[in-house]
Design a protein around this motif. Structure first.
Motif, short mmCIF file in Angstrom:
data_model
loop_
_atom_site.label_atom_id
_atom_site.label_comp_id
_atom_site.label_asym_id
_atom_site.label_seq_id
_atom_site.Cartn_x
_atom_site.Cartn_y
_atom_site.Cartn_z
N ALA A 74 0.88 -1.12 0.01
CA ALA A 74 0.01 0.03 0.04
C ALA A 74 0.68 1.38 0.05
CB ALA A 74 -1.05 -0.02 1.13
N SER A 75 2.23 1.25 0.71
CA SER A 75 2.71 2.54 0.90
C SER A 75 3.66 2.70 -0.57
CB SER A 75 3.64 2.11 2.01
OG SER A 75 4.90 1.34 1.76
N GLY A 76 3.74 1.70 -1.43
CA GLY A 76 4.36 2.10 -2.49
C GLY A 76 5.82 1.46 -2.39
N HIS A 77 6.31 0.87 -1.34
CA HIS A 77 7.84 0.42 -1.08
C HIS A 77 8.06 -0.92 -1.95
CE1 HIS A 77 7.66 3.41 2.17
NE2 HIS A 77 8.94 3.33 2.27
N VAL A 78 6.89 -1.68 -1.92
CA VAL A 78 7.05 -2.89 -2.70
C VAL A 78 7.52 -2.74 -4.18
CG1 VAL A 78 6.24 -4.90 -3.38
CG2 VAL A 78 6.10 -4.41 -1.15
N ALA A 79 6.65 -1.52 -4.72
CA ALA A 79 7.02 -1.27 -6.23
C ALA A 79 8.15 -0.26 -6.30
CB ALA A 79 5.70 -0.54 -6.62
N GLY A 80 8.46 0.49 -5.42
CA GLY A 80 9.52 1.60 -5.72
C GLY A 80 10.45 1.78 -4.83
#
Ligand code: ATP
Length: 407
Positions: free
Chosen positions: A81-87
């Motif tokens: 959700a926080s965007g850390h896995v993707a980015g």
């Protein structure tokens, strides 16, 4: 500073840290583990003083900031959700992106849940936004503060405590109405500078960098990096970011703003985030206070810590360790009461007095107290100042106040 002197200074700090029990290489007797360090007795004391000072200023002394201590292992869904896995990636030498989060799983077999070690303390705060609001009913603006470990599998850990794989952060997420962001951004900028000065950082080495659009994290509308002149270059010490409503929106969290001056009702608060690294400030502090001079015809190195931050606030010595009457007096009438009062008090009876002073200077102890034969008749002791080397006679029953007034 010239390049060689800069390298020397880092070398001196690293070796002092090891020799005098501040910081050791992680897993050292097995060849170490890159990007990890272990803090020894004085290092922990220094680190605790830094953290306590921060907590006092930003939590205890205020009414609008709530403390928090979240788990280090967090459900991977948080990081999706926080965007850390993707980015949350850094480029590797061959151009591929490498996600720097440490991934693990929790539980056995089929039941196992995907989890990550947190790469920042911030998300532990955001996911507890609703819990905090429900428990304390805070009014905007308010903040949630946390001090804790963070983990990043940095591609190239380096520069001692500066870039590690396991480190500690101190963060406040300050929740505001969107229209107030500029005001509170300025406010937090001032608070951060004030705190840095308060713990004794060399402010001539601190610089603010307005991070340009292209270099800002995707969630941030404005970021200032507070940079510090480390011996290995000018590098980021802390960050101050306007994170907008990015995180609360991602976690689908809202707030009922009953007192909104314009339209009372549901809103997603915006966030100003002062983010500080404990290890980086500790290193910057060592660089700030390291000094060398000549005392009594002898070269010495010493750490000019402010007394509120020094790992040891004072050291107590009997002039001679083979004189039981001096040892007894120093122990029961000076050391014991000061130890109870301040905790961070050292007993030092090794070698001659000159050696003891040097040793305490090296770890940055502001005052050395010596019990001598005059003490036995007039109840006064010698108090020697670390920076000037000056000595004065102080009544034993005035010692506590003498230190308290200066701490
Ligand atoms: P850098 O650009 O140096 O990698 P960052 O911008 O990724 O840092 P943030 O994500 O803003 O860092 O983290 C907030 C603070 O945490 C930093 O300002 C720093 O004080 C500290 N910090 C970040 N990464 C590390 C690390 N690898 N080792 C020690 N401290 C760190």
């Amino acid at each position: 500073m010239k390049k060689k002197e800069e390298n020397d200074l880092m070398g001196k700090i690293v070796s002092l840290c090891k020799r005098r029990g501040f910081v050791f290489q992680g897993s050292e007797i097995y060849g170490g583990l890159a990007g990890t360090y272990d803090y020894g007795h004085y290092g922990v004391a220094l680190k605790n003083n830094i953290k306590q000072n921060w907590w006092k200023k930003f939590v205890d002394n205020r009414r609008d900031i709530y403390g928090m201590d979240a788990s280090i292992i967090m459900n991977s869904k948080v990081w999706e959700a926080s965007g850390h896995v993707a980015g949350f990636s850094d480029p590797m030498a061959d151009g591929k992106q490498f996600n720097v989060m440490f991934k693990t799983s929790v539980g056995a077999g089929e039941e196992a849940t995907g989890a990550h070690l947190r790469p920042e303390t911030a998300q532990g705060i955001f996911v507890n936004f609703k819990n905090t609001v429900d428990a304390f009913h805070p009014k905007l603006p308010f903040g949630i503060a946390q001090i804790g470990k963070a983990f990043r599998n940095e591609i190239a850990p380096r520069d001692f405590l500066f870039r590690q794989r396991e480190f500690e952060q101190m963060e406040v997420e300050y929740f505001i109405r969107p229209e107030d962001w500029e005001k509170y951004f300025e406010y937090w900028r001032g608070e951060m500078l004030e705190w840095m000065e308060d713990i004794g950082l060399d402010m001539t080495k601190v610089h603010e960098l307005e991070v340009p659009d292209a270099d800002r994290a995707h969630y941030s509308k404005r970021t200032i990096d507070f940079e510090f002149d480390f011996p290995f270059g000018r590098k980021e010490l802390f960050g101050l970011a306007y994170r907008t409503d990015f995180d609360l929106k991602n976690h689908k969290l809202e707030y009922i703003d009953e007192d909104a001056p314009s339209a009372p009702g549901k809103i997603t608060p915006h966030v100003i985030e002062p983010s500080m690294g404990v290890d980086r400030i500790l290193l910057a502090l060592l660089v700030s206070v390291y000094a060398e001079d000549n005392k009594d015809g002898e070269a010495r190195s010493y750490l000019k810590f402010k007394p509120n931050i020094a790992p040891v606030v004072c050291a107590v010595s009997p002039l001679l360790k083979n004189k039981p009457e001096l040892v007894e007096y120093a122990n029961t009438k000076v050391f014991a009461p000061l130890k109870i009062e301040f905790g961070r008090v050292a007993w030092d009876d090794n070698g001659n007095i000159g050696k003891r002073y040097r040793r305490q200077d090296e770890i940055g102890t502001p005052w050395c107290i010596v019990v001598d034969f005059d003490t036995l008749t007039d109840d006064t002791v010698t108090v020697r100042d670390r920076d000037t080397g000056k000595q004065e006679r102080i009544k034993v029953n005035e010692l506590k106040n003498y230190i308290k007034e200066r701490i």
